[in-house]
Scaffold this active site. Structure first.
Site, PDB file in Angstrom:
ATOM      1  N   THR A 145       0.961  -1.128  -0.154  1.00 25.54           N
ATOM      2  CA  THR A 145       0.074  -0.163  -0.263  1.00 25.54           C
ATOM      3  C   THR A 145       0.988   1.193   0.101  1.00 25.54           C
ATOM      4  OG1 THR A 145      -1.485  -1.272   1.249  1.00 25.54           O
ATOM      5  CG2 THR A 145      -2.002   1.134   1.180  1.00 25.54           C
ATOM      6  N   THR A 195       7.866  -9.804  -1.831  1.00 22.43           N
ATOM      7  CA  THR A 195       8.486 -11.112  -1.024  1.00 22.43           C
ATOM      8  C   THR A 195       8.218 -12.548  -2.158  1.00 22.43           C
ATOM      9  OG1 THR A 195       6.232 -11.516  -0.274  1.00 22.43           O
ATOM     10  CG2 THR A 195       7.618 -10.631   1.122  1.00 22.43           C
ATOM     11  N   CYS A 244       0.327   7.872   9.535  1.00 21.17           N
ATOM     12  CA  CYS A 244      -0.646   8.889   8.961  1.00 21.17           C
ATOM     13  C   CYS A 244      -1.397   9.754  10.043  1.00 21.17           C
ATOM     14  CB  CYS A 244      -1.778   8.174   8.166  1.00 21.17           C
ATOM     15  SG  CYS A 244      -2.616   6.878   9.128  1.00 21.17           S
ATOM     16  N   ASP A 269      -7.628  -0.862   5.567  1.00 24.69           N
ATOM     17  CA  ASP A 269      -7.538  -0.063   4.062  1.00 24.69           C
ATOM     18  C   ASP A 269      -8.558  -0.591   3.135  1.00 24.69           C
ATOM     19  OD1 ASP A 269      -5.535   1.692   5.069  1.00 24.69           O
ATOM     20  OD2 ASP A 269      -3.922   0.488   4.477  1.00 24.69           O
ATOM     21  N   HIS A 282      -1.066   7.571  19.574  1.00 26.06           N
ATOM     22  CA  HIS A 282      -1.012   8.682  18.479  1.00 26.06           C
ATOM     23  C   HIS A 282      -0.656  10.058  18.899  1.00 26.06           C
ATOM     24  CE1 HIS A 282      -3.977   5.649  17.354  1.00 26.06           C
ATOM     25  NE2 HIS A 282      -3.788   5.598  16.285  1.00 26.06           N
ATOM     26  N   GLY A 283      -1.150  10.587  20.028  1.00 26.90           N
ATOM     27  CA  GLY A 283      -0.940  11.773  20.484  1.00 26.90           C
ATOM     28  C   GLY A 283       0.409  11.936  20.933  1.00 26.90           C
ATOM     29  N   HIS A 331      -9.645   8.313   8.351  1.00 28.45           N
ATOM     30  CA  HIS A 331      -9.874   8.537   9.809  1.00 28.45           C
ATOM     31  C   HIS A 331     -10.193   9.942   9.935  1.00 28.45           C
ATOM     32  CE1 HIS A 331      -6.708   5.348  10.378  1.00 28.45           C
ATOM     33  NE2 HIS A 331      -5.687   6.163   9.937  1.00 28.45           N
ATOM     34  N   GLN A 371      -5.507   7.945   5.194  1.00 22.96           N
ATOM     35  CA  GLN A 371      -4.567   7.168   5.634  1.00 22.96           C
ATOM     36  C   GLN A 371      -3.445   6.377   4.810  1.00 22.96           C
ATOM     37  OE1 GLN A 371      -7.705   5.924   5.552  1.00 22.96           O
ATOM     38  NE2 GLN A 371      -7.594   3.929   4.460  1.00 22.96           N
TER      39      GLN A 371
END
Ligand code: NAD
Length: 346
Positions: free
Chosen positions: A13, A36, A144, A175, A197-198, A223, A307
């Protein structure tokens, strides 16, 4: 300096998007991408003309590609040997294993937000700490969500000199191309409180005091962040001047949910598809103008994050920082974005 040769380890992605963004730039080129094993993603690499390598060096794994009709140039070590920097786009948590390979190849490296800050001891977003990353051996482009928080909070912090933030990440469950995750019929609070996250914003701007909660919801497209920021007294800002500050900030889009008829993430993604970047990507952070309000010293706002793509141009700027070729983050951002825009308009 000649063109910077960039290896992409992991062509999923994020990897396929980073490869395109690098291909768009005049000062860098894709030296190769890894898979891979043979799978549908190899077709894209071949079509784009990106040399295809195996993620591993074992002869039998390399042979599997030719057995399926894909021309494979060699293993990861061969790719690292001809590159200046590697962008690791492997699934999160494989970092430690891959880091050893990069260090023994003596190559610069960039990890993604699925890895912890401790892996590199250095993290990156274009607006927060480009200079700190200049000439470093390796770093991590944050996730993201952290990238999105950094885009709107850093200019506020720079104006105010201090900032206290509480926010909730309303996260997409998976996703669009991912069939292995959920929930599909539930709202799932992240019971690790506060969420990572924060605090992750503090890896790029330690002066911002920030905490977060997170909730996963059954959507695949974006998000949304619900943010409350306490500004110090005497900040001199108004709702309008904050909106102007973000209008002047690169990679932030402000639209009015009611007047522009763009009230939800569904319309935001439809607008992104109209822009015309591949995969319908939206590199910018989307802020609803009518959802921004300063009440006393407390600021309330919502923003939406695509994202799969907001981190993509940041990886390009990050390469310039590690290679020491552009110290001014705004100049790098302008160069990156202009090249991407030209790439997709031709
Ligand atoms: P993905 O699963 O879509 O792609 C990962 C690719 O790496 C696949 O092609 C996989 O086959 C390959 N791979 C597997 N093992 C590998 C190994 N040992 N070495 C190299 N490659 C290997 O994952 P993704 O969504 O592209 O995520 C990549 C990184 O980017 C993660 O750290 C993730 O947390 C981060 N990230 C993801 C998103 C997102 O929304 N998808 C957003 C920001 C950051």
């Amino acid at each position: 300096m000649g063109s910077i040769k960039v290896a992409i380890n992991g062509f999923g992605t994020i990897g396929k998007r980073v490869a395109d963004a690098i291909d768009a730039q005049e000062d860098m080129e894709v030296s190769g991408v890894t898979k891979t094993g043979p799978s549908f993603g190899c077709e894209l690499a071949i079509k784009k003309g990106f040399p295809l390598y195996c993620t591993f060096d074992d002869e039998d794994r390399i042979e599997q590609f030719s057995n399926k009709g894909y021309s494979c140039e060699g293993g990861l070590s061969d790719l690292l040997a001809i590159s200046d920097v590697v962008v690791d786009c492997s699934p999160g948590k494989l970092g430690a294993e891959n880091l050893e390979k990069y260090q023994s190849a003596g190559i610069k490296y960039i990890f993604q937000g699925g890895e912890k800050h401790d892996l590199t001891g250095l993290s990156y977003t274009s607006s927060a700490n480009h200079m700190e990353n200049m000439n470093a051996n390796g770093t991590r482009v944050v996730s993201c969500n952290t990238t999105g928080l950094s885009r709107t909070l850093v200019p506020l912090f720079e104006h105010c000199g201090s900032l206290k933030v509480e926010c909730t990440m309303i996260r997409r469950a998976a996703d669009p191309g991912d069939s292995g995750k959920g929930p599909i019929n539930a709202i799932k609070p992240v019971l690790k409180v506060p969420s990572h996250h924060g605090p992750d914003v503090m890896t790029v701007k330690p002066e911002i005091e920030i905490n977060s909660l997170a909730v996963a919801v059954p959507t695949t497209i974006m998000h949304v962040h619900s943010i409350i920021a306490d500004l110090p007294s005497g900040h001199g800002l108004t709702t309008d001047s904050i909106l102007q500050m973000w209008t002047d900030t690169p990679r932030v889009i402000i639209m009015n949910g009611s007047e522009d008829r763009i009230p939800t993430t569904a319309e935001v993604m439809e607008m992104a598809r109209d822009i015309g970047r591949k995969w319908g990507d939206l590199h910018e952070i989307f802020v609803w103008e009518d959802g921004v309000k300063l009440v006393g010293d407390r600021l309330y706002y919502f923003q939406a994050i695509h994202q799969e793509s907001d981190v993509i141009p940041e990886n390009v700027d990050c390469i310039r920082a590690l290679m020491g070729v552009e110290g001014n983050w705004r100049k790098s951002v302008a160069k990156t974005d202009e090249a991407i825009s030209r790439y997709y308009s031709t």
